[in-house]
Design a protein around this motif. Structure first.
Motif, PDB file in Angstrom:
ATOM      1  N   UNK A   5       7.770  99.665  74.483  1.00 37.27           N
ATOM      2  CA  UNK A   5       7.767  98.307  75.030  1.00 37.27           C
ATOM      3  C   UNK A   5       6.477  97.604  74.633  1.00 37.27           C
ATOM      4  N   UNK A   6       6.556  96.287  74.510  1.00 37.68           N
ATOM      5  CA  UNK A   6       5.415  95.483  74.108  1.00 37.68           C
ATOM      6  C   UNK A   6       5.291  94.268  75.008  1.00 37.68           C
ATOM      7  N   UNK A   7       4.055  93.827  75.262  1.00 36.59           N
ATOM      8  CA  UNK A   7       3.884  92.553  75.955  1.00 36.59           C
ATOM      9  C   UNK A   7       3.714  91.457  74.910  1.00 36.59           C
ATOM     10  N   UNK A   8       3.670  90.217  75.339  1.00 36.66           N
ATOM     11  CA  UNK A   8       3.642  89.097  74.394  1.00 36.66           C
ATOM     12  C   UNK A   8       2.374  89.092  73.540  1.00 36.66           C
ATOM     13  N   UNK A   9       1.251  89.539  74.105  1.00 37.67           N
ATOM     14  CA  UNK A   9       0.021  89.573  73.316  1.00 37.67           C
ATOM     15  C   UNK A   9       0.085  90.615  72.208  1.00 37.67           C
ATOM     16  N   UNK A  10       0.719  91.743  72.487  1.00 37.88           N
ATOM     17  CA  UNK A  10       0.888  92.769  71.456  1.00 37.88           C
ATOM     18  C   UNK A  10       1.804  92.263  70.340  1.00 37.88           C
ATOM     19  N   UNK A  11       2.907  91.631  70.737  1.00 38.56           N
ATOM     20  CA  UNK A  11       3.835  91.057  69.759  1.00 38.56           C
ATOM     21  C   UNK A  11       3.101  90.024  68.906  1.00 38.56           C
ATOM     22  N   UNK A  12       2.328  89.186  69.555  1.00 37.08           N
ATOM     23  CA  UNK A  12       1.575  88.136  68.872  1.00 37.08           C
ATOM     24  C   UNK A  12       0.653  88.719  67.802  1.00 37.08           C
ATOM     25  N   UNK A  13      -0.066  89.780  68.139  1.00 32.57           N
ATOM     26  CA  UNK A  13      -0.989  90.409  67.191  1.00 32.57           C
ATOM     27  C   UNK A  13      -0.236  91.085  66.038  1.00 32.57           C
ATOM     28  N   UNK A  14       0.853  91.748  66.339  1.00 26.98           N
ATOM     29  CA  UNK A  14       1.627  92.450  65.314  1.00 26.98           C
ATOM     30  C   UNK A  14       2.201  91.452  64.304  1.00 26.98           C
ATOM     31  N   UNK A  15       2.781  90.373  64.817  1.00 28.51           N
ATOM     32  CA  UNK A  15       3.471  89.414  63.958  1.00 28.51           C
ATOM     33  C   UNK A  15       2.494  88.427  63.318  1.00 28.51           C
ATOM     34  N   UNK A  16       1.432  88.105  64.033  1.00 27.63           N
ATOM     35  CA  UNK A  16       0.442  87.176  63.493  1.00 27.63           C
ATOM     36  C   UNK A  16       0.697  85.727  63.834  1.00 27.63           C
ATOM     37  N   UNK A  17       1.350  85.497  64.970  1.00 29.26           N
ATOM     38  CA  UNK A  17       1.543  84.131  65.464  1.00 29.26           C
ATOM     39  C   UNK A  17       1.098  84.069  66.924  1.00 29.26           C
ATOM     40  N   UNK A  18       0.754  82.887  67.383  1.00 32.73           N
ATOM     41  CA  UNK A  18       0.286  82.704  68.756  1.00 32.73           C
ATOM     42  C   UNK A  18       1.408  82.962  69.760  1.00 32.73           C
ATOM     43  N   UNK A  19       1.050  83.394  70.974  1.00 36.42           N
ATOM     44  CA  UNK A  19       2.071  83.631  71.998  1.00 36.42           C
ATOM     45  C   UNK A  19       2.978  82.426  72.264  1.00 36.42           C
ATOM     46  N   UNK A  20       2.438  81.199  72.178  1.00 31.99           N
ATOM     47  CA  UNK A  20       3.298  80.036  72.454  1.00 31.99           C
ATOM     48  C   UNK A  20       4.397  79.879  71.391  1.00 31.99           C
ATOM     49  N   UNK A  21       4.143  80.361  70.186  1.00 36.49           N
ATOM     50  CA  UNK A  21       5.169  80.329  69.141  1.00 36.49           C
ATOM     51  C   UNK A  21       6.287  81.301  69.500  1.00 36.49           C
ATOM     52  N   UNK A  22       5.925  82.471  69.973  1.00 31.34           N
ATOM     53  CA  UNK A  22       6.936  83.454  70.374  1.00 31.34           C
ATOM     54  C   UNK A  22       7.762  82.912  71.538  1.00 31.34           C
ATOM     55  N   UNK A  23       7.106  82.271  72.493  1.00 31.02           N
ATOM     56  CA  UNK A  23       7.848  81.669  73.612  1.00 31.02           C
ATOM     57  C   UNK A  23       8.831  80.604  73.113  1.00 31.02           C
ATOM     58  N   UNK A  24       8.385  79.807  72.151  1.00 28.12           N
ATOM     59  CA  UNK A  24       9.270  78.794  71.576  1.00 28.12           C
ATOM     60  C   UNK A  24      10.461  79.458  70.894  1.00 28.12           C
ATOM     61  N   UNK A  25      10.191  80.486  70.096  1.00 27.79           N
ATOM     62  CA  UNK A  25      11.279  81.186  69.420  1.00 27.79           C
ATOM     63  C   UNK A  25      12.270  81.768  70.422  1.00 27.79           C
ATOM     64  N   UNK A  26      11.790  82.248  71.559  1.00 31.51           N
ATOM     65  CA  UNK A  26      12.697  82.759  72.604  1.00 31.51           C
ATOM     66  C   UNK A  26      13.682  81.685  73.042  1.00 31.51           C
ATOM     67  N   UNK A  27      13.193  80.443  73.126  1.00 34.17           N
ATOM     68  CA  UNK A  27      14.069  79.353  73.574  1.00 34.17           C
ATOM     69  C   UNK A  27      15.065  78.950  72.484  1.00 34.17           C
ATOM     70  N   UNK A  28      14.745  79.204  71.241  1.00 28.98           N
ATOM     71  CA  UNK A  28      15.597  78.815  70.118  1.00 28.98           C
ATOM     72  C   UNK A  28      16.539  79.915  69.649  1.00 28.98           C
ATOM     73  N   UNK A  29      16.110  81.158  69.756  1.00 28.61           N
ATOM     74  CA  UNK A  29      16.878  82.287  69.213  1.00 28.61           C
ATOM     75  C   UNK A  29      17.316  83.199  70.358  1.00 28.61           C
ATOM     76  N   UNK A  30      18.589  83.129  70.675  1.00 26.72           N
ATOM     77  CA  UNK A  30      19.125  83.896  71.808  1.00 26.72           C
ATOM     78  C   UNK A  30      19.110  85.397  71.566  1.00 26.72           C
ATOM     79  N   UNK A  31      18.872  85.813  70.332  1.00 24.37           N
ATOM     80  CA  UNK A  31      18.828  87.244  70.015  1.00 24.37           C
ATOM     81  C   UNK A  31      17.585  87.924  70.590  1.00 24.37           C
ATOM     82  N   UNK A  32      16.553  87.143  70.903  1.00 24.12           N
ATOM     83  CA  UNK A  32      15.343  87.701  71.523  1.00 24.12           C
ATOM     84  C   UNK A  32      15.606  87.762  73.021  1.00 24.12           C
TER      85      UNK A  32
END
Length: 78
Positions: A5-32
């Protein structure tokens, strides 16, 4: 067997985008589909991470739009 399991900060560091980008993608991509832990914080699975990495590849490396990325993900995952 427990999946990693990963928290948003870990995901952010792995992928290389800010946490707010990941939150935005969550709202756009139902697969997350993060769940929430006991403290009501979002928890991402390895599958969520794979999807987020794929979104990153399509958007940033391939230059796709959000709309075309949605179509590609739907074809690949559904």
């Amino acid at each position: 067997m427990s999946e990693e399991k990963f928290n948003i900060n870990e995901i952010s560091k792995i992928v290389g985008v800010a946490p707010h980008i990941i939150r935005y993608w969550e709202s756009e991509f139902l697969q997350i589909k993060p769940s929430k832990d006991k403290l009501r914080q979002k928890v991402y699975t390895g599958n969520d991470l794979d999807i987020i990495i794929r979104i990153y590849e399509l958007l940033f490396e391939n230059g796709c739009t959000i709309a075309s990325t949605k179509i590609t993900l739907a074809q690949e995952l559904d």
